[in-house]
Scaffold this motif. Structure first.
Motif, mmCIF file in Angstrom:
data_model
loop_
_atom_site.group_PDB
_atom_site.id
_atom_site.type_symbol
_atom_site.label_atom_id
_atom_site.label_comp_id
_atom_site.label_asym_id
_atom_site.label_seq_id
_atom_site.Cartn_x
_atom_site.Cartn_y
_atom_site.Cartn_z
ATOM 1 N N LYS A 184 41.754 55.148 35.873
ATOM 2 C CA LYS A 184 40.571 55.946 35.555
ATOM 3 C C LYS A 184 39.380 55.341 36.287
ATOM 4 C CE LYS A 184 42.200 57.344 30.978
ATOM 5 N NZ LYS A 184 41.933 57.310 29.513
ATOM 6 N N ASP A 185 38.354 56.152 36.528
ATOM 7 C CA ASP A 185 37.220 55.699 37.339
ATOM 8 C C ASP A 185 36.582 54.424 36.797
ATOM 9 O OD1 ASP A 185 37.615 57.785 39.039
ATOM 10 O OD2 ASP A 185 35.861 58.937 38.426
ATOM 11 N N LYS A 186 36.368 54.346 35.491
ATOM 12 C CA LYS A 186 35.704 53.185 34.904
ATOM 13 C C LYS A 186 36.514 51.918 35.125
ATOM 14 C CE LYS A 186 33.470 51.628 30.641
ATOM 15 N NZ LYS A 186 33.167 51.968 29.215
ATOM 16 N N ILE A 187 37.824 52.018 34.965
ATOM 17 C CA ILE A 187 38.690 50.851 35.165
ATOM 18 C C ILE A 187 38.724 50.458 36.642
ATOM 19 C CG2 ILE A 187 41.015 49.935 34.892
ATOM 20 C CD1 ILE A 187 39.540 50.426 32.273
ATOM 21 N N LEU A 188 38.776 51.459 37.523
ATOM 22 C CA LEU A 188 38.802 51.177 38.956
ATOM 23 C C LEU A 188 37.527 50.462 39.393
ATOM 24 C CD1 LEU A 188 40.151 51.381 41.695
ATOM 25 C CD2 LEU A 188 39.233 53.710 41.911
ATOM 26 N N SER A 189 36.375 50.913 38.888
ATOM 27 C CA SER A 189 35.108 50.242 39.217
ATOM 28 C C SER A 189 35.131 48.789 38.764
ATOM 29 C CB SER A 189 33.928 50.964 38.555
ATOM 30 O OG SER A 189 33.590 52.127 39.258
ATOM 31 N N LYS A 190 35.623 48.555 37.545
ATOM 32 C CA LYS A 190 35.684 47.183 37.025
ATOM 33 C C LYS A 190 36.607 46.317 37.867
ATOM 34 C CE LYS A 190 34.559 47.929 32.150
ATOM 35 N NZ LYS A 190 35.033 47.789 30.745
ATOM 36 N N LEU A 191 37.732 46.877 38.297
ATOM 37 C CA LEU A 191 38.681 46.122 39.101
ATOM 38 C C LEU A 191 38.081 45.774 40.463
ATOM 39 C CD1 LEU A 191 41.404 44.853 39.603
ATOM 40 C CD2 LEU A 191 42.348 47.127 40.044
ATOM 41 N N LEU A 192 37.409 46.727 41.071
ATOM 42 C CA LEU A 192 36.734 46.456 42.344
ATOM 43 C C LEU A 192 35.653 45.390 42.173
ATOM 44 C CD1 LEU A 192 36.515 50.128 43.600
ATOM 45 C CD2 LEU A 192 37.675 48.273 44.826
ATOM 46 N N ASN A 193 34.946 45.432 41.050
ATOM 47 C CA ASN A 193 33.932 44.422 40.776
ATOM 48 C C ASN A 193 34.555 43.037 40.571
ATOM 49 O OD1 ASN A 193 31.883 46.305 40.940
ATOM 50 N ND2 ASN A 193 31.680 46.570 38.733
ATOM 51 N N LYS A 194 35.721 43.008 39.929
ATOM 52 C CA LYS A 194 36.423 41.729 39.747
ATOM 53 C C LYS A 194 36.775 41.118 41.101
ATOM 54 C CE LYS A 194 38.773 42.811 35.331
ATOM 55 N NZ LYS A 194 38.634 41.606 34.498
ATOM 56 N N LYS A 195 37.342 41.951 41.985
ATOM 57 C CA LYS A 195 37.700 41.445 43.311
ATOM 58 C C LYS A 195 36.450 40.994 44.057
ATOM 59 C CE LYS A 195 39.673 42.673 47.790
ATOM 60 N NZ LYS A 195 40.255 43.737 48.646
ATOM 61 N N ALA A 196 35.390 41.786 43.997
ATOM 62 C CA ALA A 196 34.139 41.433 44.680
ATOM 63 C C ALA A 196 33.594 40.107 44.178
ATOM 64 C CB ALA A 196 33.110 42.546 44.480
ATOM 65 N N THR A 197 33.669 39.878 42.864
ATOM 66 C CA THR A 197 33.155 38.639 42.289
ATOM 67 C C THR A 197 33.960 37.438 42.773
ATOM 68 O OG1 THR A 197 32.445 39.864 40.324
ATOM 69 C CG2 THR A 197 32.560 37.471 40.139
ATOM 70 N N ALA A 198 35.270 37.613 42.869
ATOM 71 C CA ALA A 198 36.112 36.535 43.400
ATOM 72 C C ALA A 198 35.756 36.240 44.858
ATOM 73 C CB ALA A 198 37.584 36.904 43.266
ATOM 74 N N LEU A 199 35.489 37.292 45.620
ATOM 75 C CA LEU A 199 35.094 37.114 47.020
ATOM 76 C C LEU A 199 33.740 36.421 47.131
ATOM 77 C CD1 LEU A 199 36.289 40.548 48.436
ATOM 78 C CD2 LEU A 199 37.247 38.302 48.988
ATOM 79 N N LEU A 200 32.836 36.721 46.199
ATOM 80 C CA LEU A 200 31.548 36.014 46.171
ATOM 81 C C LEU A 200 31.757 34.515 46.003
ATOM 82 C CD1 LEU A 200 29.099 38.167 43.982
ATOM 83 C CD2 LEU A 200 29.011 37.780 46.448
ATOM 84 N N ARG A 201 32.681 34.155 45.114
ATOM 85 C CA ARG A 201 32.952 32.734 44.880
ATOM 86 C C ARG A 201 33.527 32.068 46.128
ATOM 87 N NH1 ARG A 201 32.980 31.271 39.423
ATOM 88 N NH2 ARG A 201 31.593 32.724 38.338
ATOM 89 N N LEU A 202 34.120 32.872 47.000
ATOM 90 C CA LEU A 202 34.659 32.361 48.265
ATOM 91 C C LEU A 202 33.641 32.472 49.399
ATOM 92 C CD1 LEU A 202 38.203 33.994 47.971
ATOM 93 C CD2 LEU A 202 37.688 31.549 47.781
ATOM 94 N N ASN A 203 32.413 32.883 49.043
ATOM 95 C CA ASN A 203 31.324 33.076 50.031
ATOM 96 C C ASN A 203 31.664 34.124 51.089
ATOM 97 O OD1 ASN A 203 29.669 31.078 48.827
ATOM 98 N ND2 ASN A 203 30.771 29.468 49.919
ATOM 99 N N ASP A 204 32.539 35.054 50.737
ATOM 100 C CA ASP A 204 32.882 36.157 51.639
ATOM 101 C C ASP A 204 31.981 37.336 51.285
ATOM 102 O OD1 ASP A 204 33.935 38.178 53.160
ATOM 103 O OD2 ASP A 204 35.991 37.979 52.434
ATOM 104 N N TYR A 205 30.751 37.308 51.776
ATOM 105 C CA TYR A 205 29.766 38.312 51.387
ATOM 106 C C TYR A 205 30.058 39.672 52.011
ATOM 107 C CZ TYR A 205 27.406 34.126 49.772
ATOM 108 O OH TYR A 205 27.121 32.946 49.136
#
Length: 298
Positions: A184-205
């Protein structure tokens, strides 16, 4: 009966119960061993903003009690909304964490409930309940055993993230994202945000920005707006106007937003956020010192 609280905090005792008052704001009646009393001891309070700090503690205690009333009435969503309000003020508020764990368990969200229980006892060891912990562990293990494959990958990603293994977290989130149409859209947005946050921690802006933009394509959400603006700032790009407005994000993220806005020359917007934070954070910790530093330089 004596309590190690400041003189500004009046109290009355009746039948081994107590309630506290500052000016015209009062708590409900509580037991004399209630954890609230430890929160308002003299050495726990901000002497520079004492009365405001006391009033905020009473306000949050009343919100907490309201949430507990909703929990007893089996209105779990309303209860969690109240506990989240307290946890915005103090993410380490042990009683609110524990009550949210109770609410999630009643909703049969056992894995999430266990996560909040662990946070609660980490914040306040006196809240430990061995029997509750054992039962919750059994519930959580049974829930995990019945997770569909997609959810197992998200859960595994979350576990890797919590351990600081952000590369493995990204890999697990990618496996889940291989079939985006199943969400569902809400879950997909959250999942994309989770991946983005992990990438932030890796400094992959660059990678994080791409994920946040995909999240926003799925549906507008304040965390992705924050992430988009932060990545644009780190990459030296123009920051989207949506980033200049107050966002429904954590206090830590709001502080980062204020720092970025100040650095970009948006002094008023930065100061507005800082003033809001100052009304919701009183403990003279590292966060508070950063906040005061920003306000002094804006």
């Amino acid at each position: 009966m004596r309590f190690n609280v400041p003189d500004e905090l009046e109290f009355e005792v009746s039948d081994n119960r107590v309630r506290f008052t500052v000016d015209d704001l009062s708590t409900g009646w509580m037991g004399v061993d209630d954890s609230f009393i430890r929160r308002v001891e003299k050495d726990k309070l901000n002497p520079d903003r004492l009365v405001k700090h006391l009033k905020k503690e009473i306000e949050m205690k009343n919100v907490l009690d309201e949430g507990i009333s909703f929990l007893k009435a089996e209105k779990y969503l309303k209860a969690i909304e109240k506990f989240d309000e307290v946890l915005f003020y103090d993410p380490c508020y042990g009683e609110a964490l524990l009550q949210k764990s109770f609410s999630l368990r009643r909703q049969r969200h056992f894995v999430k409930s266990l996560r909040y229980y662990k946070k609660a006892i980490k914040s306040d060891e006196t809240l430990s309940d061995i029997e509750y912990h054992k039962a919750l562990l059994r519930n959580a293990n049974e829930e995990r055993d019945n997770f569909p494959k997609l959810k197992l990958n998200i859960y595994a990603g979350d576990e890797y993230f919590s351990r600081g293994d952000f590369e493995s977290a990204v890999k697990k989130y990618d496996v889940a994202l291989a079939n985006p149409s199943k969400f569902k859209d809400k879950i997909l947005s959250k999942l994309l945000n989770k991946k983005a946050t992990a990438l932030l921690r890796l400094n992959d802006y660059d990678g994080a920005l791409e994920c946040f933009l995909k999240s926003l394509d799925v549906g507008e959400n304040d965390y992705a707006v924050f992430g988009e603006g932060y990545c644009q700032y780190k990459l030296g790009l123009n920051v989207d106007d949506k980033f200049l407005k107050p966002l429904n994000i954590t206090k830590k993220e709001m502080l980062t937003q204020a720092i970025v806005l100040g650095d970009l020359g948006y002094s008023k917007q930065s100061l507005d956020i800082c003033e809001y934070l100052l009304e919701n954070h009183f403990t003279q910790d590292e966060f508070y010192m950063k906040l005061m530093h920003i306000m002094g330089n804006v």
